[in-house]
Design a protein around this motif. Structure first.
Motif, PDB file in Angstrom:
ATOM      1  N   ILE A 706       0.830  -1.198   0.000  1.00 27.08           N
ATOM      2  CA  ILE A 706       0.000   0.000   0.000  1.00 27.08           C
ATOM      3  C   ILE A 706       0.866   1.250   0.000  1.00 27.08           C
ATOM      4  N   TYR A 707       1.878   1.243   0.832  1.00 24.03           N
ATOM      5  CA  TYR A 707       2.804   2.374   0.886  1.00 24.03           C
ATOM      6  C   TYR A 707       4.149   2.036   0.242  1.00 24.03           C
ATOM      7  N   GLY A 708       4.250   0.839  -0.327  1.00 23.10           N
ATOM      8  CA  GLY A 708       5.449   0.455  -1.052  1.00 23.10           C
ATOM      9  C   GLY A 708       6.537  -0.169  -0.212  1.00 23.10           C
ATOM     10  N   TYR A 709       6.180  -0.694   0.973  1.00 23.13           N
ATOM     11  CA  TYR A 709       7.203  -1.229   1.868  1.00 23.13           C
ATOM     12  C   TYR A 709       7.074  -2.728   2.142  1.00 23.13           C
ATOM     13  N   TYR A 710       5.984  -3.346   1.776  1.00 23.85           N
ATOM     14  CA  TYR A 710       5.752  -4.740   2.177  1.00 23.85           C
ATOM     15  C   TYR A 710       6.873  -5.644   1.681  1.00 23.85           C
ATOM     16  N   SER A 711       7.346  -6.497   2.557  1.00 25.89           N
ATOM     17  CA  SER A 711       8.468  -7.376   2.238  1.00 25.89           C
ATOM     18  C   SER A 711       8.113  -8.437   1.214  1.00 25.89           C
ATOM     19  N   GLY A 712       6.833  -8.740   1.071  1.00 21.61           N
ATOM     20  CA  GLY A 712       6.399  -9.779   0.142  1.00 21.61           C
ATOM     21  C   GLY A 712       6.203 -11.129   0.798  1.00 21.61           C
ATOM     22  N   THR A 713       6.727 -11.294   2.006  1.00 26.21           N
ATOM     23  CA  THR A 713       6.580 -12.535   2.755  1.00 26.21           C
ATOM     24  C   THR A 713       5.932 -12.234   4.098  1.00 26.21           C
ATOM     25  N   PRO A 714       4.796 -12.840   4.417  1.00 24.40           N
ATOM     26  CA  PRO A 714       4.161 -12.586   5.711  1.00 24.40           C
ATOM     27  C   PRO A 714       5.105 -12.927   6.855  1.00 24.40           C
ATOM     28  N   MET A 715       5.124 -12.070   7.867  1.00 24.47           N
ATOM     29  CA  MET A 715       6.040 -12.295   8.984  1.00 24.47           C
ATOM     30  C   MET A 715       5.425 -11.891  10.314  1.00 24.47           C
ATOM     31  N   TYR A 716       4.749 -10.735  10.368  1.00 22.21           N
ATOM     32  CA  TYR A 716       4.366 -10.155  11.649  1.00 22.21           C
ATOM     33  C   TYR A 716       2.918 -10.472  12.020  1.00 22.21           C
ATOM     34  N   THR A 717       2.712 -10.667  13.312  1.00 23.90           N
ATOM     35  CA  THR A 717       1.385 -10.997  13.821  1.00 23.90           C
ATOM     36  C   THR A 717       0.810  -9.920  14.723  1.00 23.90           C
ATOM     37  N   CYS A 718       1.667  -9.087  15.324  1.00 21.14           N
ATOM     38  CA  CYS A 718       1.241  -8.105  16.322  1.00 21.14           C
ATOM     39  C   CYS A 718       1.760  -6.717  15.962  1.00 21.14           C
ATOM     40  N   PHE A 719       0.946  -5.705  16.234  1.00 22.79           N
ATOM     41  CA  PHE A 719       1.271  -4.330  15.870  1.00 22.79           C
ATOM     42  C   PHE A 719       0.679  -3.402  16.924  1.00 22.79           C
ATOM     43  N   ASN A 720       1.299  -2.274  17.174  1.00 24.85           N
ATOM     44  CA  ASN A 720       0.699  -1.310  18.094  1.00 24.85           C
ATOM     45  C   ASN A 720       0.356  -0.029  17.360  1.00 24.85           C
ATOM     46  N   LEU A 721      -0.863   0.376  17.530  1.00 28.79           N
ATOM     47  CA  LEU A 721      -1.370   1.603  16.933  1.00 28.79           C
ATOM     48  C   LEU A 721      -2.597   2.036  17.706  1.00 28.79           C
ATOM     49  N   GLY A 722      -3.474   2.801  17.111  1.00 29.11           N
ATOM     50  CA  GLY A 722      -4.626   3.309  17.837  1.00 29.11           C
ATOM     51  C   GLY A 722      -5.887   3.243  17.008  1.00 29.11           C
ATOM     52  N   THR A 723      -7.010   3.330  17.685  1.00 29.17           N
ATOM     53  CA  THR A 723      -8.319   3.261  17.055  1.00 29.17           C
ATOM     54  C   THR A 723      -9.200   4.354  17.628  1.00 29.17           C
ATOM     55  N   GLY A 724     -10.044   4.938  16.785  1.00 27.62           N
ATOM     56  CA  GLY A 724     -10.972   5.961  17.247  1.00 27.62           C
ATOM     57  C   GLY A 724     -12.407   5.603  16.938  1.00 27.62           C
ATOM     58  N   TYR A 725     -13.294   5.971  17.840  1.00 26.80           N
ATOM     59  CA  TYR A 725     -14.736   5.791  17.636  1.00 26.80           C
ATOM     60  C   TYR A 725     -15.402   7.152  17.780  1.00 26.80           C
ATOM     61  N   ASN A 726     -14.949   8.066  16.934  1.00 28.93           N
ATOM     62  CA  ASN A 726     -15.356   9.462  17.060  1.00 28.93           C
ATOM     63  C   ASN A 726     -16.208   9.895  15.879  1.00 28.93           C
ATOM     64  N   SER A 727     -17.081   9.000  15.430  1.00 28.90           N
ATOM     65  CA  SER A 727     -17.927   9.294  14.281  1.00 28.90           C
ATOM     66  C   SER A 727     -19.389   9.098  14.622  1.00 28.90           C
ATOM     67  N   ALA A 728     -20.231   9.758  13.844  1.00 32.17           N
ATOM     68  CA  ALA A 728     -21.663   9.520  13.971  1.00 32.17           C
ATOM     69  C   ALA A 728     -22.031   8.112  13.541  1.00 32.17           C
ATOM     70  N   VAL A 729     -21.176   7.501  12.748  1.00 31.67           N
ATOM     71  CA  VAL A 729     -21.443   6.157  12.231  1.00 31.67           C
ATOM     72  C   VAL A 729     -20.644   5.126  13.006  1.00 31.67           C
ATOM     73  N   TYR A 730     -21.344   4.149  13.538  1.00 33.17           N
ATOM     74  CA  TYR A 730     -20.671   2.973  14.099  1.00 33.17           C
ATOM     75  C   TYR A 730     -21.177   1.791  13.291  1.00 33.17           C
ATOM     76  N   ASP A 731     -20.440   1.463  12.248  1.00 30.50           N
ATOM     77  CA  ASP A 731     -20.875   0.440  11.298  1.00 30.50           C
ATOM     78  C   ASP A 731     -19.662  -0.347  10.825  1.00 30.50           C
ATOM     79  N   TYR A 732     -19.634  -1.636  11.164  1.00 30.79           N
ATOM     80  CA  TYR A 732     -18.570  -2.526  10.712  1.00 30.79           C
ATOM     81  C   TYR A 732     -19.157  -3.648   9.851  1.00 30.79           C
ATOM     82  N   SER A 733     -20.235  -3.333   9.136  1.00 33.06           N
ATOM     83  CA  SER A 733     -21.009  -4.369   8.470  1.00 33.06           C
ATOM     84  C   SER A 733     -20.254  -5.101   7.374  1.00 33.06           C
TER      85      SER A 733
END
Length: 761
Positions: A706-733
């Motif tokens: 997506i950003y041109g960095y993927y190694s091409g071989t799956p490796m990682y299972t865990c990542f740290n980042l953040g999530t927001g629920y600051n929208s009028a829409v709560y829809d994960y359909s």
């Protein structure tokens, strides 16, 4: 019109610093030969004993579905019967809070896909004891959150107070404060600057990538910084979220909005525009401008450009036939009988300042139906280049040779790709600001006032002439602020940084001020939940049991926050409703014994030779007939631990490859709270750390360039980042689908809930 992505991106804001009672077993269900899953080691909701789990635990859903064909071997339970289900048909397990349904005479659990779909599409009160659709939605939401809490597709680690620190030369902050629904980049429209150059400099620890024209181009988790700049440059939406997070019709843009329920169950919105709208270069904005994005990003041309099918008109009548049109197959018939056509029949161009959209009955009734009428304008040349759209009475279509090919490549795809990376004024903007400069090396964007911006939904126009959006480093942000390098430090969090910011403002004799509000979201340990050990629910639960989340939250926020047990904002109306209806979630109190118990029940009981586990890293036996190629190749980053083959079966190590981000206090705390945790080691885990930049991490998480960095071989299972629920829409359909045609494009957690599988054979 970005309906599907508007839902996703409004609900999920990713940043790098900021992004239920449960049974002891995983509660994931095992498919049968006849209908759906529903068999676990415990009694089901009716009290009937079900078949026991074998000693090695169950295969994951990814392993179960490996080699199976969607639509032939299995479909989603919601696709099988969901449209006909009412909230009145659902029963609740009084012990677990999980939702159950009678399916073909068998009581089965409802999975995340089913519940997320029903939550927004099955909110009718007919035949129920509920008085309003809000009440029905809240009941579905309660079931969804409860199952999410049991499945643990990611682990919330802290939900904090946000402190925004300001140079007092920026005025209007107290009267027009920020909140979870109204960030700095929106609030500044009401502010003024007393600086000599009438500017404001905003700092952000998440670096810009330059994807300002369409921040989600090619992906599902754009950087919040890109979205922030994009929001300032784009505007004049037909339907917008106000300062309280509620959807309203933008009367600065819309002269009239009419809705009609059609006899076939579809819904048509007819939108008549104001006739004084202009782009930043002074050119008029007409109805066509509101349709260019929708038309382009439902074609195979844009799909090839983005490396992903964004399907912007997916919910509209005629989408399937239009989406299949490649410029050569007009009138062809798809396997399901759909006729391929160049016209998008659900979009009509009715005049220079009028258009309509007709929603497919399968997506109705919809709890957030007004959002279907949300469109924003784009300049023709941005996505269309030399081409245009027209309507001869059957629906909109793209004129000219838009679908021309050279070999296997659509020639216009190159233009779309180039436009997605545009960071200058080649194409005018529709928002309150215009991007005047972007420095890719320093990751700094400079924006200037758009003199032709009519105003936001309240008619407000910005007065601050220049906005600079720059990357800052959290460790030195206050020094930068005091030196005048930054005027606003939004989203300060963590004990020491917050204390330092408050002390600085309080001791500044009025030179600096701050505001604060509770975060609608959290910092998290995210998983690639279809890969490696974390594809098993028990492993994700065990990690949660090993981590001392309360202490982690206290240490990280310094007391300015806490921890939540699911994907919600405690200030939201649906959370208050669900808790009043008895929602009770598992807090995953720290316990190595609980972690070991769920791991053993799931079959993590072996050593590397296939013998009995005694110490070190645990292994799980995966039968050779269900092991995927990714299972067989799984290993630690350094190769010290890897899946081994013993007598035709495969033994996977309980090793987690974690990708953390640089210059990030969150990552630093995870070193002690996760990577080097004695609890993790005692439970039989080994954690391997890799630290790198944010965008490469997103590529590794999505296993895509997506950003041109993927190694091409799956490796990682865990990542740290953040999530927001600051929208009028709560829809994960669509974000929890098990349908392969949408899974890779829209998955929020890359999870497939076994309870959502309906076996057709």
């Amino acid at each position: 019109m970005k309906k599907l992505f508007a839902l996703l991106l409004a609900a999920v804001m990713v940043t790098s610093v900021m992004t239920a009672c449960s049974k002891n077993d995983t509660n994931e269900t095992k498919g049968t030969d006849s209908t759906v899953s529903g068999e676990t080691a415990n009694p089901d909701a009716t009290g009937n004993e079900t078949q026991p789990v074998n000693a090695d635990g169950e295969p994951s859903s990814i392993q179960m579905l490996n080699g199976k064909e969607y639509g032939m071997d299995y479909v989603s339970l919601y696709e099988h019967m969901g449209k006909d289900v009412s909230i009145a048909d659902v029963t609740e397990d009084p012990t677990t809070g999980l939702a159950y349904l009678d399916v073909d005479g068998e009581s089965v659990e409802l999975g995340l896909d089913f519940l997320s779909m029903a939550m927004v599409y099955n909110t009718s009160t007919e035949g129920t004891d509920f008085k309003t659709e809000d009440e029905v939605y809240a009941e579905w939401w309660k079931y969804y959150i409860t199952r999410w809490n049991m499945m643990m597709p990611e682990i919330p680690l802290y939900s904090n107070e946000f402190y925004d620190l300001y140079n007092a030369q920026i005025k209007g902050i107290e009267e027009h404060a920020t909140n979870p629904y109204w960030p700095v980049t929106k609030a500044l429209i009401d502010w003024t600057s007393e600086k000599a150059d009438n500017s404001i400099i905003i700092g952000d620890a998440t670096e810009l990538s330059g994807k300002f024209r369409f921040a989600a181009f090619g992906g599902t988790s754009p950087a919040a910084s890109d979205l922030a700049v994009s929001h300032m440059c784009n505007g004049l939406e037909t339907v917008v979220a106000n300062k309280d997070g509620a959807f309203v019709v933008n009367e600065q843009v819309v002269k009239n909005l009419e809705s009609v329920n059609n006899e076939d169950g579809s819904l048509t919105y007819t939108i008549t525009l104001q006739e004084d709208l202009k782009f930043s270069d002074g050119s008029p904005i007409t109805a066509k401008n509101y349709l260019y994005y929708a038309m382009a990003f439902s074609t195979p041309v844009a799909t090839q450009a983005a490396g992903k099918d964004h399907m912007s008109t997916m919910n509209f009548v005629g989408f399937k036939g239009y989406n299949a049109y490649d410029g050569t197959n007009e009138g062809a018939t798809l396997d399901d009988g759909t006729v391929v056509t160049k016209e998008m029949t659900g979009l009509r161009l009715l005049g220079d300042y009028q258009f309509s959209v007709t929603i497919d009955p399968q997506y109705l009734p919809y709890f957030y139906a007004l959002n279907y009428a949300s469109f924003d304008p784009t300049f023709k040349d941005l996505w269309m280049g030399e081409f245009d759209i027209a309507d001869d009475g059957k629906g909109c279509y793209i004129t000219g040779d838009f679908y021309a090919k050279e070999g296997e490549n659509y020639t216009h795809a190159a233009h779309i790709l180039q436009s997605s990376q545009n960071t200058d004024t080649t194409y005018p903007y529709s928002g309150p600001y215009v991007l005047s400069k972007y420095d890719a090396s320093s990751k700094e964007a400079t924006l200037e006032l758009n003199p032709n911006f009519k105003g936001n939904f309240e008619g407000k126009k910005p007065s601050i002439q220049k906005v600079v959006y720059k990357k800052i480093v959290t460790q030195t942000q206050l020094e930068d602020f005091k030196a005048g390098g930054v005027d606003v430090l939004p989203g300060i969090t963590g004990g020491a940084p917050t204390n330092e910011a408050i002390a600085l403002a309080d001791g500044s004799n009025g030179a600096y001020v701050y505001t604060h509000y509770s975060r609608a979201g959290y910092g998290k340990l995210a998983f690639r939940a279809d890969y490696g050990p974390v594809q098993y629910t028990a492993v994700r639960q065990a990690i949660a049991y090993c981590m001392d989340r309360s202490t982690f939250a206290k240490d990280f926020t310094g007391g300015y926050g806490g921890v939540v047990d699911g994907p919600y904002y405690t200030g939201s109306w649906m959370y208050r409703a669900a808790t009043s209806q008895g929602m009770s979630l598992n807090a995953y109190d720290t316990s190595v014994d609980s972690a070991i118990a769920v791991l053993e029940e799931d079959g993590w009981i072996y050593n590397a030779e296939g013998g009995e586990y005694t110490e070190g890293v645990r292994y799980k036996k995966i039968p050779g007939d269900v092991a995927t190629e990714f299972d067989k190749a799984y290993k630690s980053v350094d190769g010290a631990y890897k899946t081994v083959q013993v007598n035709g079966d495969y033994y996977m190590p309980l090793v987690l490859n974690w990708y953390g981000t640089t210059n990030n206090d969150f990552s630093d705390l995870l070193v002690t709270g996760f990577e080097q945790s004695e609890n993790m080691k005692a439970a039989g885990f080994a954690v391997y750390k890799t630290i790198g930049d944010f965008n490469p991490m997103l590529d590794e998480m999505q296993q895509a360039q997506i950003y041109g960095y993927y190694s091409g071989t799956p490796m990682y299972t865990c990542f740290n980042l953040g999530t927001g629920y600051n929208s009028a829409v709560y829809d994960y359909s669509f974000n929890l689908t098990i349908d392969p045609s949408m899974y890779s494009n829209y998955s929020q957690y890359f999870i497939k809930d076994m309870a959502d599988i309906y076996w057709m054979k």
